[in-house]
Scaffold this motif. Structure first.
Motif, short mmCIF file in Angstrom:
data_model
loop_
_atom_site.label_atom_id
_atom_site.label_comp_id
_atom_site.label_asym_id
_atom_site.label_seq_id
_atom_site.Cartn_x
_atom_site.Cartn_y
_atom_site.Cartn_z
N ARG A 71 -34.79 -25.38 -8.90
CA ARG A 71 -35.29 -25.07 -10.28
C ARG A 71 -34.25 -23.70 -9.20
O ARG A 71 -32.55 -23.13 -8.77
CB ARG A 71 -36.16 -24.25 -9.43
N ASP A 72 -33.34 -23.10 -10.81
CA ASP A 72 -32.74 -21.75 -10.77
C ASP A 72 -32.99 -20.41 -10.10
O ASP A 72 -32.17 -19.90 -9.41
CB ASP A 72 -32.05 -21.25 -12.43
N THR A 73 -33.98 -20.21 -10.50
CA THR A 73 -34.20 -18.61 -9.26
C THR A 73 -34.80 -19.13 -9.04
O THR A 73 -36.02 -19.80 -8.50
CB THR A 73 -34.90 -18.13 -10.65
N ARG A 74 -35.70 -18.02 -7.45
CA ARG A 74 -36.24 -18.80 -6.63
C ARG A 74 -38.06 -18.32 -6.42
O ARG A 74 -38.32 -17.31 -7.48
CB ARG A 74 -35.76 -17.05 -5.45
N ALA A 75 -38.64 -19.08 -6.42
CA ALA A 75 -40.26 -19.30 -6.38
C ALA A 75 -40.88 -18.92 -5.01
O ALA A 75 -40.02 -19.40 -4.01
CB ALA A 75 -40.54 -21.13 -7.08
N ILE A 76 -42.07 -19.41 -5.24
CA ILE A 76 -42.82 -18.90 -3.76
C ILE A 76 -43.52 -20.29 -3.33
O ILE A 76 -43.84 -20.91 -4.11
CB ILE A 76 -43.85 -18.02 -3.75
N GLY A 77 -42.71 -21.12 -2.81
CA GLY A 77 -43.69 -22.28 -1.73
C GLY A 77 -44.34 -22.53 -0.78
O GLY A 77 -44.19 -21.09 -0.18
N ARG A 78 -45.29 -23.44 -0.18
CA ARG A 78 -45.73 -23.00 0.65
C ARG A 78 -45.47 -24.19 1.45
O ARG A 78 -45.01 -25.57 1.14
CB ARG A 78 -47.11 -22.63 0.45
N TYR A 79 -45.30 -24.55 3.03
CA TYR A 79 -44.55 -25.11 3.71
C TYR A 79 -45.81 -25.98 4.84
O TYR A 79 -46.57 -24.97 5.59
CB TYR A 79 -43.49 -24.69 5.00
N ASP A 80 -46.31 -26.99 4.94
CA ASP A 80 -47.69 -27.63 6.08
C ASP A 80 -46.63 -27.94 7.00
O ASP A 80 -46.53 -29.39 6.71
CB ASP A 80 -48.27 -28.71 4.63
N LEU A 81 -47.37 -27.59 8.02
CA LEU A 81 -46.67 -28.22 9.08
C LEU A 81 -47.30 -29.21 9.19
O LEU A 81 -46.82 -30.42 10.23
CB LEU A 81 -47.31 -27.50 10.66
N SER A 82 -48.76 -30.24 8.62
CA SER A 82 -49.21 -31.34 8.90
C SER A 82 -48.57 -32.46 8.29
O SER A 82 -48.32 -33.45 9.10
CB SER A 82 -50.46 -31.29 9.00
N SER A 83 -47.84 -31.98 7.25
CA SER A 83 -47.73 -32.83 6.38
C SER A 83 -45.51 -33.14 6.55
O SER A 83 -45.28 -33.82 5.78
CB SER A 83 -48.08 -32.78 4.96
N ARG A 84 -45.27 -31.21 6.77
CA ARG A 84 -43.93 -31.47 6.32
C ARG A 84 -43.46 -31.49 5.44
O ARG A 84 -42.80 -32.39 4.73
CB ARG A 84 -43.10 -32.06 7.62
N ARG A 85 -44.34 -30.96 4.52
CA ARG A 85 -44.38 -30.78 2.73
C ARG A 85 -43.89 -29.15 2.34
O ARG A 85 -45.48 -28.73 2.49
CB ARG A 85 -44.76 -31.78 1.80
N TRP A 86 -43.37 -29.53 0.97
CA TRP A 86 -43.57 -27.93 0.32
C TRP A 86 -43.98 -28.23 -0.97
O TRP A 86 -44.09 -29.65 -2.10
CB TRP A 86 -41.70 -28.14 0.62
N GLU A 87 -44.71 -27.34 -1.14
CA GLU A 87 -45.98 -27.40 -2.54
C GLU A 87 -44.91 -25.91 -2.94
O GLU A 87 -45.40 -24.78 -2.84
CB GLU A 87 -47.29 -27.28 -2.17
N VAL A 88 -44.51 -25.37 -4.47
CA VAL A 88 -44.06 -24.27 -4.98
C VAL A 88 -45.72 -24.43 -5.80
O VAL A 88 -46.02 -24.68 -6.39
CB VAL A 88 -42.91 -25.08 -6.17
N LEU A 89 -46.11 -23.14 -4.87
CA LEU A 89 -47.12 -22.00 -5.51
C LEU A 89 -47.01 -21.05 -7.54
O LEU A 89 -47.51 -21.41 -7.66
CB LEU A 89 -48.01 -21.22 -4.71
N LEU A 90 -45.69 -20.57 -7.07
CA LEU A 90 -45.74 -19.66 -8.16
C LEU A 90 -44.57 -19.09 -8.87
O LEU A 90 -43.45 -19.81 -7.68
CB LEU A 90 -46.01 -18.47 -7.76
#
Length: 320
Positions: free
Chosen positions: A52-71
Motif C-alpha cells: 500500500r502507499d501509506t502505513r496501515a496497522i497489521g497483525r502478525y500471528d506467530l503460529s501461522s506466521r502470516r500478516w493481516e491488515v486490520l486498519l
C-alpha cells in the motif's frame, strides 16, 4: 532493520533456541514500525506500508506466521501499546497534524479519540504499566514540546510541564495549510505564516532537511523560534513539503529520487510563482532558507533559479 529509507524489516529472535525468523519478507519496498505485542505473546501489531502507499496497522500471528491488515487510512498510521494489553494507541499523521485514537488491541474497534491541547504534533507516547495513564509530548507552531497526561478511566487530560517562555502563545502566529500546483500538475502542501497587516510582505521559504522527512506544525529544531521571529519582523514564512517528503505516501516520497532530484527544486520555483501571485506577498523580496538537505535546496535554487530569489541562507548543505 533496513537498508534504505522507506524500506525495513522485522526479525524474531527466539531467546531460548536462538532461532531467527524473518517476519516481514517482501518483494517491493515496505516499511515496518516497532511491534506491539499481545500480552500472551501469540501475535504483535505494527504499522506497515507493505502492498500500500501509506502505513496501515497489521497483525502478525506467530503460529501461522502470516500478516493481516486490520486498519487502513489515507494517512500514515503508527501504533503503541501498554504492557497490560489494555489499549492500542493509534496516531494518524493528517497533513502533518497528529490525531490520536484509543482502540481495542484485539479487534481494533475505536474506543475514543484522545483530546489534544490544540492542533499540533504528538511525540513519545508512553503508557503506564497498567494501561491506565498515557503520557505524551505535544507541540504546535506556537507551543514548545511539553508533557501531557491522559487518564483513560477519568477521561481527563492534564499538562505536566510548562516550558519557560517570555512571549505568550497568543502573540505568536499559526500557519494556514495550502496546496499549490507545480510544473507537472502535482499538488504540493505548504504551511504559510503571515504577519499582521495588509502587506505586501517579503517572504522566507524554509525547506526541511532529510530529504526523506516532513515539515510538521511544531515548535522545534530552531524553525519555530526563527519562524516566529521573522513573522514578528514583518516577514511571511512559507514551509513546503516538496516532492520527496514523507507523510504523503511512498509514491510522493520517491518522486525526487536520483535523476528526478531537480524536480523537487522545480517545486520551489512553482511555490515562488504561487506566492508572488498572492497580493499580500512581495515576490521580488523572496528568500530561501534551509539546513542539511534543505541547505542543498537553497544552493540549487540559487544556482538554477537566480532570477527568483533575492537571498539565500544555507546551513551544512550538500554542495558537491
Amino acid at each position: 532493520l533496513g537498508e534504505r529509507s522507506g524500506d525495513s524489516d522485522l526479525f524474531l529472535l527466539d531467546g531460548t533456541t536462538g532461532e531467527v525468523v524473518h517476519a516481514t519478507p517482501h518483494d517491493e519496498e515496505a516499511e515496518y514500525g516497532a511491534p506491539v505485542w499481545m500480552p500472551d505473546g501469540s501475535a504483535f501489531l505494527a504499522a506497515t506500508s507493505d502492498g500500500r502507499d501509506t502505513r496501515a496497522i497489521g497483525r502478525y500471528d506467530l503460529s501461522s506466521r502470516r500478516w493481516e491488515v486490520l486498519l487502513e487510512s489515507r494517512w500514515d498510521l503508527a501504533c503503541w501499546g501498554d504492557d497490560a494489553g489494555r489499549s492500542l494507541l493509534v496516531e494518524a499523521n493528517e497533513d502533518g497534524y497528529s490525531r490520536l485514537e484509543l482502540r481495542d488491541p484485539r479487534t481494533l474497534e475505536l474506543r475514543e479519540e484522545v483530546p489534544l491541547p490544540g492542533r499540533g504534533v504528538v511525540e513519545h507516547p508512553v503508557f503506564s504499566h497498567d494501561g491506565g495513564l498515557l503520557a505524551f509530548s505535544f507541540s504546535s507552531p506556537v507551543e514548545p514540546f511539553d508533557v501531557h497526561l491522559y487518564d483513560l478511566d477519568a477521561r481527563d487530560r492534564s499538562r505536566v510541564t510548562r516550558s519557560p517562555r517570555r512571549v505568550d502563545a497568543v502573540e505568536l502566529v499559526e500557519p494556514e495549510l495550502h496546496r499549490f500546483e507545480t510544473f507537472d500538475g502535482l499538488e504540493v502542501p505548504v504551511f504559510l505564516f503571515e504577519p499582521e497587516g495588509a502587506g505586501p510582505f517579503p517572504v522566507v521559504v524554509t525547506v526541511h532537511g532529510g530529504p526523506e522527512a516532513q515539515w510538521r506544525p511544531w515548535y522545534s529544531q530552531g524553525f519555530g523560534p526563527l519562524t516566529q521571529h521573522l513573522v514578528s519582523r514583518g516577514y511571511a514564512v512559507a514551509a513546503p513539503n516538496v516532492r520527496g517528503s514523507t507523510g504523503y505516501g511512498k509514491r510522493y516520497e520517491h518522486l525526487d529520487d536520483v535523476e528526478l532530484r531537480l524536480d523537487s527544486v522545480a517545486d520551489l520555483a512553482a511555490l515562488h510563482t504561487w506566492l508572488a501571485a498572492r497580493p499580500e506577498i512581495d515576490g521580488s523580496r523572496a528568500a530561501v532558507y534551509g539546513r542539511s538537505y534543505g541547505g542543498y535546496m537553497v544552493l540549487a535554487a540559487l544556482a538554477f533559479q537566480p532570477e527568483l530569489w533575492a537571498a539565500g541562507v544555507e546551513f551544512v548543505g550538500i554542495s558537491n
